[in-house]
Design a protein around this motif. Structure first.
Motif, PDB file in Angstrom:
ATOM      1  N   ASN A  90     -40.261  -2.868  -1.882  1.00 62.99           N
ATOM      2  CA  ASN A  90     -40.058  -2.434  -3.262  1.00 62.99           C
ATOM      3  C   ASN A  90     -41.132  -1.415  -3.673  1.00 62.99           C
ATOM      4  O   ASN A  90     -42.311  -1.757  -3.751  1.00 62.99           O
ATOM      5  N   TYR A  92     -41.711  -0.300  -6.514  1.00 63.92           N
ATOM      6  CA  TYR A  92     -42.164  -0.557  -7.883  1.00 63.92           C
ATOM      7  C   TYR A  92     -42.859  -1.918  -8.004  1.00 63.92           C
ATOM      8  O   TYR A  92     -43.003  -2.437  -9.097  1.00 63.92           O
ATOM      9  N   LYS A  95     -45.458  -2.446 -10.606  1.00 61.68           N
ATOM     10  CA  LYS A  95     -45.009  -2.252 -11.989  1.00 61.68           C
ATOM     11  C   LYS A  95     -44.578  -3.599 -12.576  1.00 61.68           C
ATOM     12  O   LYS A  95     -44.569  -4.615 -11.895  1.00 61.68           O
ATOM     13  N   SER A  97     -42.461  -6.473 -13.238  1.00 63.44           N
ATOM     14  CA  SER A  97     -41.319  -7.010 -12.490  1.00 63.44           C
ATOM     15  C   SER A  97     -40.113  -7.283 -13.388  1.00 63.44           C
ATOM     16  O   SER A  97     -38.979  -7.290 -12.916  1.00 63.44           O
ATOM     17  N   LYS A  99     -38.878  -5.305 -15.381  1.00 62.53           N
ATOM     18  CA  LYS A  99     -38.149  -4.037 -15.529  1.00 62.53           C
ATOM     19  C   LYS A  99     -37.661  -3.505 -14.182  1.00 62.53           C
ATOM     20  O   LYS A  99     -37.202  -2.381 -14.083  1.00 62.53           O
ATOM     21  N   THR A 100     -37.767  -4.334 -13.152  1.00 64.84           N
ATOM     22  CA  THR A 100     -37.398  -3.947 -11.792  1.00 64.84           C
ATOM     23  C   THR A 100     -36.081  -4.597 -11.399  1.00 64.84           C
ATOM     24  O   THR A 100     -35.901  -5.804 -11.581  1.00 64.84           O
ATOM     25  N   GLU A 125     -36.008   6.055 -16.538  1.00 68.87           N
ATOM     26  CA  GLU A 125     -35.392   5.302 -15.454  1.00 68.87           C
ATOM     27  C   GLU A 125     -35.737   5.982 -14.136  1.00 68.87           C
ATOM     28  O   GLU A 125     -35.615   7.197 -14.003  1.00 68.87           O
ATOM     29  N   TYR A 135     -33.576   0.757  -5.407  1.00 66.37           N
ATOM     30  CA  TYR A 135     -34.633   0.163  -6.217  1.00 66.37           C
ATOM     31  C   TYR A 135     -34.610   0.868  -7.561  1.00 66.37           C
ATOM     32  O   TYR A 135     -34.598   2.097  -7.617  1.00 66.37           O
ATOM     33  N   TYR A 137     -36.168   1.036 -11.575  1.00 67.98           N
ATOM     34  CA  TYR A 137     -37.186   0.637 -12.547  1.00 67.98           C
ATOM     35  C   TYR A 137     -36.804   1.244 -13.888  1.00 67.98           C
ATOM     36  O   TYR A 137     -36.719   2.465 -14.029  1.00 67.98           O
ATOM     37  N   CYS A 138     -36.530   0.374 -14.872  1.00 67.99           N
ATOM     38  CA  CYS A 138     -36.053   0.814 -16.185  1.00 67.99           C
ATOM     39  C   CYS A 138     -37.090   0.473 -17.246  1.00 67.99           C
ATOM     40  O   CYS A 138     -37.288  -0.704 -17.566  1.00 67.99           O
ATOM     41  N   HIS A 165     -35.526  -8.850 -10.492  1.00 65.25           N
ATOM     42  CA  HIS A 165     -36.600  -9.294  -9.594  1.00 65.25           C
ATOM     43  C   HIS A 165     -36.696 -10.817  -9.542  1.00 65.25           C
ATOM     44  O   HIS A 165     -36.851 -11.406  -8.472  1.00 65.25           O
TER      45      HIS A 165
END
Length: 177
Positions: A90, A92, A95, A97, A99-100, A125, A135, A137-138, A165
């Protein structure tokens, strides 16, 4: 016995394609899967099987759902080691989690489609496309994201299902017990 994780797309969403997890477990046990457990109501199943080909398992589950519940759903089946690799890789992971997200792909996307999608920009995004997972991320969460499951299916011309996640981590943990 091999431990697998199955992801069913689109069941129990907004009252559509309703399946009780107890009924799903019973159906899978009748198909000779063992140690069947489910996680939440959105079609996540951990099970054991002697079958080594995930394509056969996916089709067997898909047909079982059609025969038992009378609707067609996409089914992805992976070994727990594949989920472990996805989580390890991953980009991200440093970052938030919450938002993953992981858009799990049923086939390898064509390179020209990946290149085209990578050229697009979606504010707040971020995504990275790999052969079996996008993958995602938002920053503003998945609920308002333009980069959603339908977008990736349409742009990459394949079937996919998305998990957060927490779900991915829990399924991996369940598969290790």
């Amino acid at each position: 016995m091999i431990t697998y994780i199955a992801f069913l797309r689109g069941i129990n969403v907004s009252g559509q394609k309703k399946v009780l997890m107890a009924d799903l477990r019973e159906m899978l046990e009748k198909l000779h899967f063992y140690n069947v457990t489910t996680y939440i109501q959105s079609g996540n199943v951990v099970f054991n099987s002697e079958e080594e080909k995930i394509e056969i398992l996916s089709e067997k589950i898909k047909k079982g759902i059609l025969d038992t519940f009378k609707f067609d759903v996409s089914v992805l089946v992976w070994k727990s080691s594949t989920i472990q690799k996805i989580l390890n890789d991953n980009p991200y992971k440093d970052k938030d989690s919450k938002k993953t997200y992981f858009v799990l792909l049923n086939s390898i996307p064509k390179e020209e489609l990946v290149v085209g999608l990578n050229e697009e920009n979606y504010p707040n995004e971020f995504f990275k496309i790999t052969p079996n997972c996008v993958y995602l991320y938002c920053l503003n969460g998945f609920g308002r994201a333009k980069c959603n499951n339908n977008l990736f299916e349409r742009k990459l011309k394949l079937e996919a299902t998305t998990r957060n996640h927490k779900t991915m981590t829990k399924l991996l943990e369940m598969s290790m017990n």
